[in-house]
Design an enzyme around this catalytic site. Structure first.
Site, short mmCIF file in Angstrom:
data_model
loop_
_atom_site.label_atom_id
_atom_site.label_comp_id
_atom_site.label_asym_id
_atom_site.label_seq_id
_atom_site.Cartn_x
_atom_site.Cartn_y
_atom_site.Cartn_z
CG HIS A 103 -1.83 -1.14 1.32
ND1 HIS A 103 -1.81 -2.07 2.33
CD2 HIS A 103 -2.82 -1.52 0.49
CE1 HIS A 103 -2.75 -2.98 2.13
NE2 HIS A 103 -3.38 -2.68 1.01
CG ASP A 122 1.76 -1.35 3.51
OD1 ASP A 122 1.40 -1.26 4.70
OD2 ASP A 122 1.13 -2.01 2.65
#
Ligand code: MN
Length: 343
Positions: free
Chosen positions: A49, A52
């Site tokens: 993501h 992330d």
């Protein structure tokens, strides 16, 4: 059929065991340790993501975003992991509670645009041109709260703006029929492909199919994958398993329905999936009961099962299958496949 898969995984697949009904039961594994574990288990690529990759992305200006993404790229290079894609996380921020691209208020749709462009910047720095769109909250609970037709136009326009903002990126739409919404605007692979064809550059819009999401739509994951493959649009998969029409379970691959898992691997191998650089993603969650020391078995087991099933595809007697297709003795074909899987 000698193709060997390369596997990918996300950092969220090594997790603390928290669920909707209970807090964490395991210690958070540091990101650097996750990278080591992924490599040890046999993964080649990592799925991310946008946050992330760059935590606190909303607070980052372009310069600090690039600095942090560059730092991550070095970390991935050192760990020997390739970034497969970046996905804007458009479902956790309060500004996406009414959906992101389809929110009724313009300032909320603008936030989704802004966040998507940041995800593209992150992808550029990491050296991947793949953007995955899981349209988590693009749907409804109250049927009259949004126009579905207008929402589909909003989605098309949002994708067009991303394609226009960066001429290199490819968008991979990940369909899911429900959860967290009741009814998604893009519930199946057919919807996702149709949405892609409606954009300004269909050649840069494909799909990522998750086994559990097909099952939640009452569809067969292998058939869904075959459908996208026939359109040359299957650019990513999330292999996992799912026991019926419930919440999204992310069970280890093959743990519920081995034959269905076999047929997913068969369809991927028969099409040469992977020869264009595609990865086989495993999107599985560890059971809450696992201890800290045993919290990665779901990943190792899923990879093991995928490889075992790939062996089963290689050792399938193609002449036997062809003969039964020819003489129409599908009961015998059925028996042969079950015997082959049991053998
Ligand atoms: Mn899932």
């Amino acid at each position: 059929m000698t193709a060997t898969f390369r596997y990918s995984v996300g950092p969220w697949n090594i997790h603390t065991g928290a669920d909707t009904f209970g807090p964490p039961v395991r210690a958070e594994v540091p990101f650097a340790r996750k990278l080591e574990l992924m490599k040890e288990i046999g993964f080649d690529a990592i799925q991310l993501h946008d946050d992330d990759a760059v935590p606190d992305l909303n607070e980052c200006d372009s310069r600090s975003l690039r600095t942090k993404a560059k730092e991550l790229k070095r970390q991935l290079d050192d760990a020997g992991l390739v970034p497969e894609f970046v996905a804007p996380r458009l479902w956790e921020d309060a500004r996406t509670r009414d959906g992101a691209y389809t929110a009724n208020l313009k300032q909320l749709r603008d936030y989704a645009d802004e966040r998507s462009k940041k995800a593209i910047e992150v992808a550029n720095e990491l050296g991947t041109n793949n953007i995955v769109l899981w349209l988590a909250r693009e749907g409804n609970f109250v049927p009259e709260n949004k126009s579905t037709t207008r929402s589909l136009h909003y989605l098309t326009e949002a994708i067009n703006r991303m394609l226009e903002a960066d001429k290199q990126i490819r968008i991979m739409i990940e369909p899911k029929p429900n959860e967290p919404v009741d009814k998604s605007f893009v519930p199946t692979v057919g919807h996702a492909l149709a949405l892609g064809y409606a954009t300004a550059d269909p050649s840069r819009v494909g799909v990522l199919i998750e086994s559990a999401h097909s099952l939640l739509a009452g569809l067969d994951p292998a058939d869904d994958m075959a459908f996208a493959l026939a359109h040359r649009k299957l650019w990513g998969v999330h292999l996992n398993d799912q026991n019926g029409l419930k919440f999204d379970q992310d069970r280890p691959f093959g743990s519920v329905n081995l034959r269905q898992a076999f047929n997913q691997v068969r369809v991927l191998m028969e099409s040469g999936y992977g020869s264009g650089g595609e990865y086989v993603g495993l999107d599985v969650k560890a059971l809450r009961t696992q201890s800290d020391e045993k919290a990665c078995k779901h990943l190792a087991n899923s990879l093991f099962v995928a490889e075992r099933l790939a062996d089963k595809v290689r050792s399938l007697n193609a002449a036997e299958v062809a003969a039964r297709q020819e003489d129409g003795d599908y009961e015998e074909l059925d028996r042969y496949i079950i015997d082959h899987l049991l053998g």
